[in-house]
Design an enzyme around this catalytic site. Structure first.
Site, PDB file in Angstrom:
ATOM      1  CG  ASN A  72      -1.925  -1.135   1.208  1.00  0.00           C
ATOM      2  OD1 ASN A  72      -2.214  -1.703   0.166  1.00  0.00           O
ATOM      3  ND2 ASN A  72      -2.453  -1.484   2.373  1.00  0.00           N
ATOM      4  CD  GLU A 173      -3.555  -5.525  -1.602  1.00  0.00           C
ATOM      5  OE1 GLU A 173      -4.073  -4.686  -0.843  1.00  0.00           O
ATOM      6  OE2 GLU A 173      -3.212  -6.662  -1.219  1.00  0.00           O
ATOM      7  CD  GLU A 292       0.801  -7.698  -0.502  1.00  0.00           C
ATOM      8  OE1 GLU A 292       0.048  -7.782   0.488  1.00  0.00           O
ATOM      9  OE2 GLU A 292       1.008  -6.655  -1.132  1.00  0.00           O
ATOM     10  CD  GLN A 352       5.269  -6.377   4.303  1.00  0.00           C
ATOM     11  OE1 GLN A 352       6.243  -5.760   4.692  1.00  0.00           O
ATOM     12  NE2 GLN A 352       4.160  -5.740   3.904  1.00  0.00           N
TER      13      GLN A 352
END
Ligand code: AHR
Length: 503
Positions: A72, A173, A292, A352
């Site tokens: 993001n 995204e 992800e 992550q």
């Protein structure tokens, strides 16, 4: 003891495993960078400020590629802020996580870190607040040899040779309302097409990843892929998939079954890619970048609180999920799912890597330790190389709230280039051990080289800095191999790596 079997045949192959499926992800978020990989002043810091103890842990896993710098975060990021003399780099408000970004670590520093970690960089560009122009510029900055504005800027910033970054994410995204610069599928498809086209005109050797849906549960999933691919199919190489699972209702059998969804998600995206290929009469196949994936839910409440109480803080302990043993089992199954789809999933990133929903944790000024999920990730990266085999698994099944017919034994296998065979297996049965029969007759004479087991009697057991060895792999019970048939004991609720070598 319950029984299950895995039939393998050396000629029955899914395909070559792209090592990049063992990739990971570092976002400018929380303590992933600052206080994670980078902590100048820490006793373990190297000359650049990177923690050597963390690097060592990353090397232990074997992470071939790292997605960077978001997430993001990237949708509001200006890459120019992160290069050049550090004292001139601006501090920015990051509207993704409501924190302040100092830009102390940027492209040059991260590239050096990745080199030391033995990883390639998968660089994400901002298609939220920015567009094709800045996308073109960063490729010129990173990959052009010199003699142009941005490549000369790189040289002036101390890096003569191009970075040669091969894999580029076209935003992040872009379907999500939480994303800066959210777009409709059509808007995104158009902008991704133009960005990818111009980026490839600057460097024709690069590959691009278009944003697929941010999850299989989002309402626009399916239509998003179809519409955006219709716009950008010719200029992109991969479609991204993102998926996180949690167990907020404390339903372990249901939680461990979530890879049924992951498998469906992959198959659906493959079908849509191929449908667009058909519609366009294209000869090119678009593959998948599952960039992800992980378990993510433990830290949600704490994060809401932190974002409110420490708005615009720096390097806050955000998304610091403490992973338990059942999380490691699901992560094992997720890795098995990736291997099973290795013909189409060519890149995947555990999200992550350090501190932020991560296998590796650190304390500022203190230690560094492996979470439970570190182990299946490391095992798969270490032993799951070569060719993915099509394992025929015969196993009893169970039903749970969302799925029927969930295999109690989730297994797959790989054939390494040296002829060794590895079976990866999760026993989802809460109570019972299994006797697993592995048919290896087509591989010649094989012996059981090693059985690695991850098990804990408490599904909620975790590792901490004080008790880093609470959930760690041990030698499994193993078994026998006779005339190409192995019998291996698989304990209830366990992750298993069973390695066979030429006898
Ligand atoms: O990995 C954490 C966040 O999850 C990423 O920033 C975003 O892409 C996803 O929603």
């Amino acid at each position: 003891m319950k029984k299950a079997s895995v039939i393998l045949d050396r000629d029955y192959q899914i395909g070559r495993i792209d090592p990049r499926i063992y990739g990971s992800f570092i976002e400018h978020l929380g303590r992933a960078v600052y206080g994670g990989i980078y902590e100048p002043g820490h006793p373990q810091a190297d000359a650049l400020g990177f923690r050597k103890d963390v690097l060592e842990m990353v090397r232990r896993i074997g992470v071939p590629i790292v997605r960077y710098p978001g997430g993001n975060f990237v949708s509001g990021f200006n890459w120019e802020d992160s290069v050049g003399p550090r004292e001139k780099r601006p501090k920015r408000l990051d509207l993704a996580w409501f924190t302040t970004e100092t830009n102390e670590v940027g492209l040059h520093e991260f590239y050096e870190w990745a080199k030391q970690a033995g990883s390639e960089v998968m660089y994400a560009i901002n298609l939220g607040t920015r567009g094709p122009e800045q996308a073109r510029d960063i490729v010129e900055y990173a990959n052009h040899k010199g003699g142009s504005k941005f490549s000369d800027m790189r040289i002036a910033n101390g890096r003569k040779d191009p970075f040669g970054i091969k894999l580029w994410c076209l935003g992040n995204e872009m379907d999500g309302p939480w994303q800066m610069g959210q777009k409709t599928a059509y808007e995104y498809g158009r902008i991704a097409n133009e960005a990818a086209k111009m980026m490839k005109w600057v460097d024709e050797s690069i590959e691009t990843v278009a944003c697929g849906s941010s999850g299989s549960e989002i309402e626009t999933f399916g239509d998003w892929e179809l519409t955006m691919l219709d716009q950008c199919y010719d200029n992109i190489d991969y479609v991204s998939l993102h998926r996180y699972y949690g167990n907020p209702t404390n339903d372990t059998p249901g939680f461990l079954a979530r890879t049924m969804d992951m498998d469906d998600f992959i198959r659906t995206v493959v079908s849509i890619c191929d449908a667009v290929k058909g519609k366009k009469h294209s000869k090119k196949t678009v593959n998948l970048s599952f960039d992800e994936w992980n378990v993510w839910y433990h830290s949600n409440e704490q994060d809401e609180e932190l974002k409110k109480s420490q708005r615009w803080g720096q390097a806050l302990p955000l998304l610091e999920d403490v992973y338990n043993f059942e999380d490691a089992l699901l992560v094992g199954s997720m890795l098995i799912t990736l291997l099973r789809n290795a013909d189409r999933v060519k890149v995947a990133c555990m999200a992550q890597l350090v501190n932020v929903i991560a296998p590796i944790m650190t304390r500022n000024g203190g230690g560094c330790w492996a979470q439970t999920i570190f182990y299946p990730y490391m095992h798969a990266s270490k032993y799951g190389r070569g060719t993915s085999l099509k394992a025929l698994v015969k196993t009893p099944v169970y039903d749970c709230a969302d799925y029927e017919g969930v295999p109690l034994i989730d297994a797959t296998a790989t054939l390494a280039d040296d002829g060794s065979v590895t079976v990866f297996c999760v026993n989802r049965d809460m109570k019972e051990d299994f006797e697993l029969d592995v048919d290896l007759r087509t591989f010649g004479e094989m012996k059981l080289a090693e059985h690695i087991l991850l098990h804990h009697d408490d599904v909620k057991a975790v590792n901490t800095e004080e008790h880093p060895d609470n959930v760690v792999p041990t030698a499994g019970p193993g078994g026998t191999v006779d005339a190409g048939r192995a019998q291996v004991k698989i304990p209830a609720l366990s992750w298993n790596v069973i390695r066979f070598e030429k006898a």
